[in-house]
Design an enzyme around this catalytic site. Structure first.
Site, PDB file in Angstrom:
ATOM      1  N   ALA A  40       0.845  -1.195   0.000  1.00 35.22           N
ATOM      2  CA  ALA A  40       0.000   0.000   0.000  1.00 35.22           C
ATOM      3  C   ALA A  40       0.878   1.243   0.000  1.00 35.22           C
ATOM      4  O   ALA A  40       1.777   1.374   0.825  1.00 35.22           O
ATOM      5  CB  ALA A  40      -0.911   0.004   1.220  1.00 35.22           C
ATOM      6  N   LYS A 202       9.571   6.224  22.733  1.00 36.12           N
ATOM      7  CA  LYS A 202      10.389   5.013  22.935  1.00 36.12           C
ATOM      8  C   LYS A 202      10.552   4.714  24.426  1.00 36.12           C
ATOM      9  O   LYS A 202      10.522   3.566  24.845  1.00 36.12           O
ATOM     10  CB  LYS A 202      11.748   5.202  22.261  1.00 36.12           C
ATOM     11  CG  LYS A 202      11.645   5.244  20.733  1.00 36.12           C
ATOM     12  CD  LYS A 202      12.915   5.780  20.102  1.00 36.12           C
ATOM     13  CE  LYS A 202      12.861   5.725  18.575  1.00 36.12           C
ATOM     14  NZ  LYS A 202      13.953   6.461  17.936  1.00 36.12           N
TER      15      LYS A 202
HETATM   16  N1  LIG Z   1      13.325   5.955   9.278  1.00 32.63           N
HETATM   17  C1  LIG Z   1      13.836   5.405  10.371  1.00 32.63           C
HETATM   18  O1  LIG Z   1      15.046   5.447  10.596  1.00 32.63           O
HETATM   19  C2  LIG Z   1      12.950   4.730  11.344  1.00 32.63           C
HETATM   20  C3  LIG Z   1      11.587   4.747  11.215  1.00 32.63           C
HETATM   21  N2  LIG Z   1      10.784   4.095  12.119  1.00 32.63           N
HETATM   22  C4  LIG Z   1       9.335   4.111  11.966  1.00 32.63           C
HETATM   23  O2  LIG Z   1       8.999   3.441  10.759  1.00 32.63           O
HETATM   24  C5  LIG Z   1       7.813   3.999  10.226  1.00 32.63           C
HETATM   25  C6  LIG Z   1       8.085   4.443   8.800  1.00 32.63           C
HETATM   26  O3  LIG Z   1       9.100   5.402   8.806  1.00 32.63           O
HETATM   27  P1  LIG Z   1       9.813   5.888   7.448  1.00 32.63           P
HETATM   28  O4  LIG Z   1       9.871   4.767   6.495  1.00 32.63           O
HETATM   29  O5  LIG Z   1      11.037   6.573   7.871  1.00 32.63           O
HETATM   30  O6  LIG Z   1       8.766   6.974   6.946  1.00 32.63           O
HETATM   31  P2  LIG Z   1       8.535   7.483   5.445  1.00 32.63           P
HETATM   32  O7  LIG Z   1       7.817   8.770   5.563  1.00 32.63           O
HETATM   33  O8  LIG Z   1       9.787   7.414   4.657  1.00 32.63           O
HETATM   34  O9  LIG Z   1       7.560   6.358   4.865  1.00 32.63           O
HETATM   35  C7  LIG Z   1       6.189   6.279   5.169  1.00 32.63           C
HETATM   36  C8  LIG Z   1       5.484   6.003   3.857  1.00 32.63           C
HETATM   37  O10 LIG Z   1       4.108   5.739   4.117  1.00 32.63           O
HETATM   38  C9  LIG Z   1       3.379   6.314   3.034  1.00 32.63           C
HETATM   39  N3  LIG Z   1       1.979   6.500   3.425  1.00 32.63           N
HETATM   40  C10 LIG Z   1       1.438   7.488   4.144  1.00 32.63           C
HETATM   41  N4  LIG Z   1       0.111   7.300   4.268  1.00 32.63           N
HETATM   42  C11 LIG Z   1      -0.172   6.175   3.616  1.00 32.63           C
HETATM   43  C12 LIG Z   1      -1.371   5.450   3.366  1.00 32.63           C
HETATM   44  N5  LIG Z   1      -2.541   5.874   3.845  1.00 32.63           N
HETATM   45  N6  LIG Z   1      -1.313   4.316   2.651  1.00 32.63           N
HETATM   46  C13 LIG Z   1      -0.129   3.889   2.170  1.00 32.63           C
HETATM   47  N7  LIG Z   1       1.055   4.525   2.356  1.00 32.63           N
HETATM   48  C14 LIG Z   1       1.003   5.656   3.075  1.00 32.63           C
HETATM   49  C15 LIG Z   1       4.095   7.601   2.736  1.00 32.63           C
HETATM   50  O11 LIG Z   1       3.794   8.065   1.437  1.00 32.63           O
HETATM   51  C16 LIG Z   1       5.544   7.181   2.891  1.00 32.63           C
HETATM   52  O12 LIG Z   1       6.102   6.743   1.671  1.00 32.63           O
HETATM   53  C17 LIG Z   1       7.426   5.141  11.177  1.00 32.63           C
HETATM   54  O13 LIG Z   1       6.502   4.651  12.116  1.00 32.63           O
HETATM   55  C18 LIG Z   1       8.736   5.483  11.835  1.00 32.63           C
HETATM   56  O14 LIG Z   1       8.565   6.074  13.110  1.00 32.63           O
HETATM   57  C19 LIG Z   1      11.297   3.390  13.166  1.00 32.63           C
HETATM   58  C20 LIG Z   1      12.658   3.332  13.353  1.00 32.63           C
HETATM   59  C21 LIG Z   1      13.568   4.039  12.490  1.00 32.63           C
HETATM   60  N1  LIG Z   2      14.123   9.736  13.914  1.00 30.26           N
HETATM   61  C1  LIG Z   2      14.626   8.641  14.650  1.00 30.26           C
HETATM   62  C2  LIG Z   2      14.677   7.395  13.820  1.00 30.26           C
HETATM   63  C3  LIG Z   2      13.586   6.523  14.120  1.00 30.26           C
HETATM   64  O1  LIG Z   2      13.390   5.971  15.183  1.00 30.26           O
HETATM   65  C4  LIG Z   2      16.047   8.912  15.130  1.00 30.26           C
HETATM   66  O2  LIG Z   2      16.629   9.928  14.765  1.00 30.26           O
HETATM   67  O3  LIG Z   2      16.533   8.104  15.931  1.00 30.26           O
END
Ligand SMILES: NC(=O)C1=CN([C@@H]2O[C@H](COP(=O)(O)OP(=O)(O)OC[C@H]3O[C@@H](n4cnc5c(N)ncnc54)[C@H](O)[C@@H]3O)[C@@H](O)[C@H]2O)C=CC1
Ligand SMILES: N[C@@H](CC=O)C(=O)O
Ligand code: NA
Length: 423
Positions: A40, A202
């Site tokens: 999705a 966290k």
């Molecule tokens: N980026 C990181 O280093 C880390 C991220 N996370 C968690 O992982 C999750 C994802 O983070 P990221 O990948 O960094 O975010 P991101 O913003 O890169 O990806 C999220 C994606 O979900 C899509 N999206 C939004 N609404 C949607 C919908 N209704 N249907 C389908 N797709 C939809 C967006 O277009 C986007 O591509 C978050 O909960 C974040 O807190 C956890 C640990 C580390």
């Molecule tokens: N934004 C966070 C990454 C996701 O947990 C960080 O900077 O550690």
């Protein structure tokens, strides 16, 4: 074993890649192939370099989680809605869920756990805290026979990068944030990171697992790093310390205390050597003693590693039967107010450089029962700064002391107040 992936951003695209590229190994480890059945996305577009069939993409996430051929759902959209509704719909449809969503788990984990129990499915979320680092599984499983007393961690990579850069180069906060943005660590809107919201979520998750108690996000005392100055960092350095944004969850007199704030820690403390965007979590438990978990807390591939670990775990339950641990909140401990927290403090004051100043300052501390451990003067005349470090004191007493100091005529400014931890 058919997997629906919700979200294909930084983390989701790496999850998709690992499912496809490691397919043979994953099949061997699960006992059945893991097949990506749908992805999705918000918008369909070309994703060059991602080794997945373009026909798998859909903008109908609700339709995807309602399909009757879906066994497992990975939620990596983030935020509260629509992530929560999609997870609940997936569970209702009988799918186990893996999520990286700390914001949602901290805000409304209870609803998700209740739904998982009602529908007899798994909810795993190792990636939500400290990315790749295995820390939730150790708390939920490996240490579940022990009594955890304290969890102390650097759980936000962006702020750790900024503070490390300030320490190494003497840069100010704004300059270090610009560097973090240029390197792709900080997001376009870095508020959740620099104001401590990410670390607080966290911390709530860690505390809930460590102490078998539901710890709401609102119970976490939160301070970010936007007020940390180059002078604070230099002052920490002068006393052999380094400034870190810490998440601290501890058991004190039968109550749980959870806080996120910048603090000075001695350079010889194991967390002091955690630099750049790395994370580390230090756990103290009654029988095991001290444990430390270290690694990458952010980034697509590291976070996807934790997601895949969970995916294999829940897939194995599907093939072999059984479920992983559900919510454990039986202890239901009270939450201790921040004002009762006991710690040490570093206080810098811009003062008039004249006789009686030290006595007036010491009197203000004494009036609130805060004992001074060390005091030193830097500069003189118009540039006189008094730097005091206290013995352990109650947070509320220190706050009252600071209020009184601000009102003193001989104190031009209380330029820094920072907790000192780890000793
Ligand atoms: N980026 C990181 O280093 C880390 C991220 N996370 C968690 O992982 C999750 C994802 O983070 P990221 O990948 O960094 O975010 P991101 O913003 O890169 O990806 C999220 C994606 O979900 C899509 N999206 C939004 N609404 C949607 C919908 N209704 N249907 C389908 N797709 C939809 C967006 O277009 C986007 O591509 C978050 O909960 C974040 O807190 C956890 C640990 C580390
Ligand atoms: N934004 C966070 C990454 C996701 O947990 C960080 O900077 O550690
Ligand atoms: Na983790």
């Amino acid at each position: 074993m058919r997997v629906a992936l919700l979200g294909c951003g930084v983390v989701g695209s790496e999850v998709a890649r690992l499912i496809v590229e490691n397919g043979d190994d994953l099949a061997a480890r699960v006992g059945r192939p893991l097949e990506l059945a749908g992805i999705a996305v918000r918008r369909k577009r070309e994703r060059p370099g991602l080794p997945v069939d373009p026909d798998l993409f859909t903008t109908d996430a609700t339709g995807l989680v309602s399909r009757d051929d879906i066994d497992l759902v990975v939620e990596v959209i983030g935020g509260i809605e629509p992530a929560r509704s999609l997870i609940l719909a997936a569970m209702k449809n009988g799918a186990s869920v893996v999520s990286a969503n700390k914001a949602l788990l901290a805000e409304d984990g209870a609803t998700l756990f209740a739904a998982a129990q009602e529908h007899g499915v798994d909810l795993y979320y190792e990636a939500a805290v400290a990315g790749a680092i295995p820390i939730l599984r150790p708390l939920r499983e490996s240490l579940v026979g022990d009594q955890v007393q304290r969890v102390l961690g650097i759980v936000n990579g962006t702020t750790n990068f900024i503070l490390s850069s300030m320490d190494e180069t003497g840069a100010g906060f704004a300059e270090a944030l610009d560097e973090a943005t240029a390197l792709g660590y900080a997001e376009a809107d870095p508020t959740a990171d620099v104001e401590g919201f990410d670390a607080a979520a966290k911390a709530a998750i860690l505390a809930s697992l460590a102490f078998h108690t539901r710890v709401p996000l609102g119970a976490v005392h939160r301070e970010g790093i936007t007020e940390v100055t180059a002078a604070d960092v230099a002052s920490a350095k002068a006393m052999g310390h380094v400034v870190k944004l810490l998440a601290i969850a501890e058991l004190v007199d039968g109550a749980v205390a959870v806080r996120v704030h910048p603090a000075m820690i001695p350079r010889e403390h194991p967390l002091a050597s955690v630099r750049d965007a790395f994370n580390a979590v230090f756990v103290q438990s009654a029988a095991a003693g001290q444990l430390m978990f270290y690694g990458r807390g952010a980034g697509g591939a590291p976070t996807a590693s934790a997601v895949l670990g969970d995916l294999v775990a829940v897939a194995r339950h599907r093939t072999g039967g059984g479920l992983g641990p559900g919510e454990s909140s039986y202890a239901d401990l009270p939450v201790r107010p921040m004002g009762d927290t006991l710690t040490r403090y570093h206080v810098s004051l811009d003062v008039d450089d004249r006789p009686g100043v030290l006595a007036a300052v010491a009197t203000a501390f004494a009036r609130h029962g805060v004992s001074i451990q060390t005091v030193r003067q830097e500069g003189h005349a118009d540039d006189a700064v008094l730097v005091l470090v206290t013995h352990t004191a109650r947070d509320a007493d220190l706050a009252a002391t600071v209020e009184e100091l601000r009102a003193l005529e001989i104190v031009r400014d209380v330029s820094s107040v920072m907790r000192v931890e780890g000793v």
